[in-house]
Design a protein around this motif. Structure first.
Motif, short mmCIF file in Angstrom:
data_model
loop_
_atom_site.label_atom_id
_atom_site.label_comp_id
_atom_site.label_asym_id
_atom_site.label_seq_id
_atom_site.Cartn_x
_atom_site.Cartn_y
_atom_site.Cartn_z
N ALA A 101 -18.82 5.20 6.81
CA ALA A 101 -17.66 4.78 7.73
C ALA A 101 -16.66 5.89 7.50
O ALA A 101 -16.57 6.57 6.49
CB ALA A 101 -17.22 3.55 6.97
N ASP A 102 -15.79 6.10 8.47
CA ASP A 102 -14.85 7.12 8.36
C ASP A 102 -13.40 6.59 8.39
O ASP A 102 -13.12 5.26 8.59
CB ASP A 102 -15.10 8.02 9.46
CG ASP A 102 -14.61 9.63 9.23
OD1 ASP A 102 -13.80 9.73 8.05
OD2 ASP A 102 -14.70 10.44 10.07
N PHE A 103 -12.52 7.71 8.41
CA PHE A 103 -11.16 7.01 8.31
C PHE A 103 -10.62 6.27 9.75
O PHE A 103 -11.11 6.73 10.75
CB PHE A 103 -10.12 8.24 8.37
CG PHE A 103 -8.53 8.10 8.24
CD1 PHE A 103 -8.05 7.68 7.04
CD2 PHE A 103 -7.91 8.17 9.38
CE1 PHE A 103 -6.85 7.27 6.97
CE2 PHE A 103 -6.46 8.06 9.15
CZ PHE A 103 -5.82 7.34 8.11
N VAL B 252 -21.90 -1.61 3.72
CA VAL B 252 -22.20 -0.43 2.72
C VAL B 252 -21.45 0.96 3.61
O VAL B 252 -21.88 1.02 4.83
CB VAL B 252 -23.57 -0.13 2.62
CG1 VAL B 252 -23.77 1.18 1.84
CG2 VAL B 252 -24.24 -1.05 1.96
N ILE B 253 -20.35 1.36 2.86
CA ILE B 253 -19.74 2.38 3.67
C ILE B 253 -19.90 3.72 3.28
O ILE B 253 -19.65 4.83 3.78
CB ILE B 253 -18.14 2.07 3.52
CG1 ILE B 253 -17.65 2.04 2.05
CG2 ILE B 253 -17.70 0.77 3.86
CD1 ILE B 253 -16.22 2.04 1.80
N ALA B 254 -20.97 4.07 1.90
CA ALA B 254 -21.02 5.08 1.27
C ALA B 254 -22.17 4.83 0.17
O ALA B 254 -22.26 3.93 -0.34
CB ALA B 254 -19.99 5.93 0.95
N LEU B 255 -23.10 6.01 0.34
CA LEU B 255 -24.29 5.91 -0.62
C LEU B 255 -24.04 6.90 -1.62
O LEU B 255 -23.61 8.24 -1.30
CB LEU B 255 -25.30 5.74 -0.01
CG LEU B 255 -25.96 4.75 0.63
CD1 LEU B 255 -27.34 4.97 1.28
CD2 LEU B 255 -26.00 3.54 -0.15
#
Length: 219
Positions: free
Chosen positions: A30-32, A41-44
């Motif tokens: 996911a980005d700004f 889940v937006i980041a791993l």
């Protein structure tokens, strides 16, 4: 109709997104200004360091378990040693009783030899007197001399047996004391081995707790 205006749009609710552990982002999903949903889940994060820690924890648990088994084996061996040396005490005490019985028999043999020797000396003296009076033959005197000599040799042998048996008694009693000392040493070793078991179990608990925490971080 509409309203034309200029300015900065402010969010109604601002949420800071963070992680329980820090690390290098491996994948950003996911980005700004992206629209996200709950549990998305937006980041791993790069999990290699955390996986390595979990692997180390697994090895620590295995090592602690192996140490506990070694300690338990040591306790088993110490218990066997105590049983063995206690059996040796019983055997040594039995040996003492046996050689003391032999010593009693040896003293009895000496007493019997003394009594027979007294009789033989008296008979020898009587035969000498009879020979001087020519009332018996020289062969009877010779037989009395031989008998007295034989009994004297038997008495000497019996006395030697007494001394030998007394030495055996002393040796057997020393063996009892030595075996009793070995029992004390073995029991002390057993207590020391048993005292290490709680330490080994605690080490497993600590290693498993560390593993559980690092698995949480990894997940």
């Amino acid at each position: 109709e509409g309203v034309a205006a200029s300015g900065t749009v402010q969010p109604v609710e601002l949420i800071q997104v963070g992680t329980q552990v820090s690390g290098v982002i491996q994948e950003l999903r996911a980005d700004f200004n992206s629209k996200v949903t709950a549990k998305q889940v937006i980041a791993l994060l790069d999990a290699r360091r955390l996986q390595s820690q979990v692997d180390q924890d697994l090895a620590s648990v295995a090592r602690a378990q192996a140490d506990l088994k070694r300690l338990e084996a040591g306790v088993g061996q110490a218990q066997a040693d105590v049983a063995r040396v206690k059996a040796s005490v019983v055997q040594a005490a039995s040996d003492v009783n046996r050689v003391k019985e032999l010593l009693i028999q040896a003293h009895t043999d000496v007493d019997r030899a003394d009594a027979l020797l007294v009789q033989a000396k008296a008979e020898l003296e009587r035969q000498r007197q009879l020979v001087e009076k020519k009332l018996t033959s020289q062969s009877d005197l010779d037989a009395a001399v031989a008998n007295a000599g034989s009994l004297a040799a038997q008495r000497a042998s019996s006395l030697a047996a007494v001394r030998q048996t007394e030495a055996q008694v002393a040796t057997a009693e020393a063996a009892v004391k030595q075996a009793e000392a070995q029992v004390a040493v073995s029991e002390a070793a057993l207590r020391q081995s048993e005292s290490q078991l709680p330490v080994g179990r605690t080490a497993i608990d600590l290693a498993e707790a560390q593993l559980a925490g690092d698995r949480v971080n990894l997940e």
